[in-house]
Design a protein around this motif. Sequence first.
Motif, PDB file in Angstrom:
ATOM      1  N   GLN A 225       0.807  -1.212   0.000  1.00 17.29           N
ATOM      2  CA  GLN A 225       0.000   0.000   0.000  1.00 17.29           C
ATOM      3  C   GLN A 225       0.841   1.263   0.000  1.00 17.29           C
ATOM      4  O   GLN A 225       0.365   2.308  -0.394  1.00 17.29           O
ATOM      5  CB  GLN A 225      -0.936   0.016   1.208  1.00 17.29           C
ATOM      6  N   GLY A 226       2.053   1.189   0.451  1.00 25.26           N
ATOM      7  CA  GLY A 226       2.876   2.385   0.552  1.00 25.26           C
ATOM      8  C   GLY A 226       4.077   2.313  -0.365  1.00 25.26           C
ATOM      9  O   GLY A 226       4.264   1.353  -1.123  1.00 25.26           O
ATOM     10  N   PRO A 227       4.906   3.310  -0.287  1.00 24.99           N
ATOM     11  CA  PRO A 227       6.096   3.364  -1.149  1.00 24.99           C
ATOM     12  C   PRO A 227       7.276   2.614  -0.550  1.00 24.99           C
ATOM     13  O   PRO A 227       8.419   3.054  -0.647  1.00 24.99           O
ATOM     14  CB  PRO A 227       6.371   4.868  -1.216  1.00 24.99           C
ATOM     15  N   TRP A 228       7.027   1.458   0.087  1.00 27.27           N
ATOM     16  CA  TRP A 228       8.082   0.766   0.824  1.00 27.27           C
ATOM     17  C   TRP A 228       9.189   0.266  -0.081  1.00 27.27           C
ATOM     18  O   TRP A 228      10.368   0.316   0.280  1.00 27.27           O
ATOM     19  CB  TRP A 228       7.492  -0.391   1.629  1.00 27.27           C
ATOM     20  N   ALA A 229       8.830  -0.229  -1.254  1.00 35.93           N
ATOM     21  CA  ALA A 229       9.865  -0.745  -2.160  1.00 35.93           C
ATOM     22  C   ALA A 229      10.773   0.388  -2.614  1.00 35.93           C
ATOM     23  O   ALA A 229      12.000   0.237  -2.646  1.00 35.93           O
ATOM     24  CB  ALA A 229       9.210  -1.417  -3.363  1.00 35.93           C
ATOM     25  N   TRP A 230      10.200   1.543  -2.944  1.00 37.09           N
ATOM     26  CA  TRP A 230      11.012   2.689  -3.369  1.00 37.09           C
ATOM     27  C   TRP A 230      11.858   3.220  -2.221  1.00 37.09           C
ATOM     28  O   TRP A 230      13.000   3.618  -2.421  1.00 37.09           O
ATOM     29  CB  TRP A 230      10.128   3.801  -3.924  1.00 37.09           C
ATOM     30  N   LEU A 231      11.306   3.242  -1.018  1.00 40.48           N
ATOM     31  CA  LEU A 231      12.085   3.705   0.132  1.00 40.48           C
ATOM     32  C   LEU A 231      13.257   2.775   0.408  1.00 40.48           C
ATOM     33  O   LEU A 231      14.371   3.226   0.687  1.00 40.48           O
ATOM     34  CB  LEU A 231      11.189   3.812   1.365  1.00 40.48           C
ATOM     35  N   PHE A 232      13.016   1.474   0.344  1.00 39.01           N
ATOM     36  CA  PHE A 232      14.088   0.510   0.571  1.00 39.01           C
ATOM     37  C   PHE A 232      15.157   0.636  -0.507  1.00 39.01           C
ATOM     38  O   PHE A 232      16.358   0.674  -0.211  1.00 39.01           O
ATOM     39  CB  PHE A 232      13.523  -0.907   0.596  1.00 39.01           C
ATOM     40  N   LEU A 233      14.745   0.710  -1.752  1.00 38.96           N
ATOM     41  CA  LEU A 233      15.695   0.815  -2.858  1.00 38.96           C
ATOM     42  C   LEU A 233      16.507   2.101  -2.764  1.00 38.96           C
ATOM     43  O   LEU A 233      17.725   2.087  -2.951  1.00 38.96           O
ATOM     44  CB  LEU A 233      14.960   0.744  -4.191  1.00 38.96           C
ATOM     45  N   SER A 234      15.872   3.214  -2.446  1.00 41.58           N
ATOM     46  CA  SER A 234      16.620   4.472  -2.337  1.00 41.58           C
ATOM     47  C   SER A 234      17.568   4.436  -1.140  1.00 41.58           C
ATOM     48  O   SER A 234      18.661   4.998  -1.202  1.00 41.58           O
ATOM     49  CB  SER A 234      15.664   5.660  -2.235  1.00 41.58           C
ATOM     50  N   GLY A 235      17.199   3.764  -0.059  1.00 45.96           N
ATOM     51  CA  GLY A 235      18.099   3.621   1.081  1.00 45.96           C
ATOM     52  C   GLY A 235      19.325   2.800   0.741  1.00 45.96           C
ATOM     53  O   GLY A 235      20.444   3.135   1.140  1.00 45.96           O
ATOM     54  N   VAL A 236      19.137   1.732  -0.021  1.00 45.94           N
ATOM     55  CA  VAL A 236      20.266   0.904  -0.442  1.00 45.94           C
ATOM     56  C   VAL A 236      21.187   1.699  -1.363  1.00 45.94           C
ATOM     57  O   VAL A 236      22.415   1.643  -1.229  1.00 45.94           O
ATOM     58  CB  VAL A 236      19.763  -0.387  -1.123  1.00 45.94           C
ATOM     59  N   VAL A 237      20.607   2.464  -2.275  1.00 50.31           N
ATOM     60  CA  VAL A 237      21.419   3.266  -3.196  1.00 50.31           C
ATOM     61  C   VAL A 237      22.197   4.327  -2.426  1.00 50.31           C
ATOM     62  O   VAL A 237      23.395   4.532  -2.663  1.00 50.31           O
ATOM     63  CB  VAL A 237      20.532   3.896  -4.288  1.00 50.31           C
ATOM     64  N   MET A 238      21.542   5.018  -1.495  1.00 52.47           N
ATOM     65  CA  MET A 238      22.245   6.054  -0.722  1.00 52.47           C
ATOM     66  C   MET A 238      23.328   5.470   0.166  1.00 52.47           C
ATOM     67  O   MET A 238      24.399   6.065   0.330  1.00 52.47           O
ATOM     68  CB  MET A 238      21.238   6.857   0.107  1.00 52.47           C
ATOM     69  N   ALA A 239      23.084   4.294   0.746  1.00 50.48           N
ATOM     70  CA  ALA A 239      24.117   3.652   1.554  1.00 50.48           C
ATOM     71  C   ALA A 239      25.307   3.260   0.687  1.00 50.48           C
ATOM     72  O   ALA A 239      26.463   3.406   1.103  1.00 50.48           O
ATOM     73  CB  ALA A 239      23.543   2.420   2.259  1.00 50.48           C
ATOM     74  N   GLY A 240      25.045   2.788  -0.513  1.00 50.04           N
ATOM     75  CA  GLY A 240      26.134   2.453  -1.426  1.00 50.04           C
ATOM     76  C   GLY A 240      26.946   3.670  -1.821  1.00 50.04           C
ATOM     77  O   GLY A 240      28.173   3.612  -1.890  1.00 50.04           O
ATOM     78  N   ILE A 241      26.262   4.785  -2.074  1.00 51.98           N
ATOM     79  CA  ILE A 241      26.974   6.021  -2.407  1.00 51.98           C
ATOM     80  C   ILE A 241      27.813   6.488  -1.226  1.00 51.98           C
ATOM     81  O   ILE A 241      28.975   6.876  -1.394  1.00 51.98           O
ATOM     82  CB  ILE A 241      25.976   7.110  -2.847  1.00 51.98           C
ATOM     83  N   ALA A 242      27.247   6.442  -0.027  1.00 60.15           N
ATOM     84  CA  ALA A 242      27.987   6.871   1.167  1.00 60.15           C
ATOM     85  C   ALA A 242      29.217   5.992   1.394  1.00 60.15           C
ATOM     86  O   ALA A 242      30.298   6.504   1.712  1.00 60.15           O
ATOM     87  CB  ALA A 242      27.075   6.834   2.384  1.00 60.15           C
ATOM     88  N   MET A 243      29.074   4.684   1.221  1.00 61.31           N
ATOM     89  CA  MET A 243      30.226   3.793   1.400  1.00 61.31           C
ATOM     90  C   MET A 243      31.273   4.039   0.327  1.00 61.31           C
ATOM     91  O   MET A 243      32.475   3.999   0.608  1.00 61.31           O
ATOM     92  CB  MET A 243      29.764   2.333   1.383  1.00 61.31           C
ATOM     93  N   GLY A 244      30.846   4.299  -0.894  1.00 61.15           N
ATOM     94  CA  GLY A 244      31.790   4.584  -1.961  1.00 61.15           C
ATOM     95  C   GLY A 244      32.578   5.846  -1.701  1.00 61.15           C
ATOM     96  O   GLY A 244      33.792   5.892  -1.898  1.00 61.15           O
TER      97      GLY A 244
END
Length: 61
Positions: free
Chosen positions: A11-30
């Motif tokens: 019902q919510g944007p959970w998949a997009w929130l999870f995906l954007s969190g993974v992308v941002m964590a990857g950018i931060a680690m890089g």
Amino acid sequence: MREEDLPWIEQGPWAWLFLSGVVMAGIAMGVYFSNSGPAPGDSLVSPSYQPKVLENTDTDS
């Protein structure tokens, strides 16, 4: 299927929130791992403990 009939996870944007969190964590680690550490050719010196020297300032003797 109506939105009200979907499970709560869909019902919510959970998949997009999870995906954007993974992308941002990857950018931060890089960024972190590309900017940390000594430059090539630098010599590494391990830290050592240097105790402070205390002076006796008792002048009442």
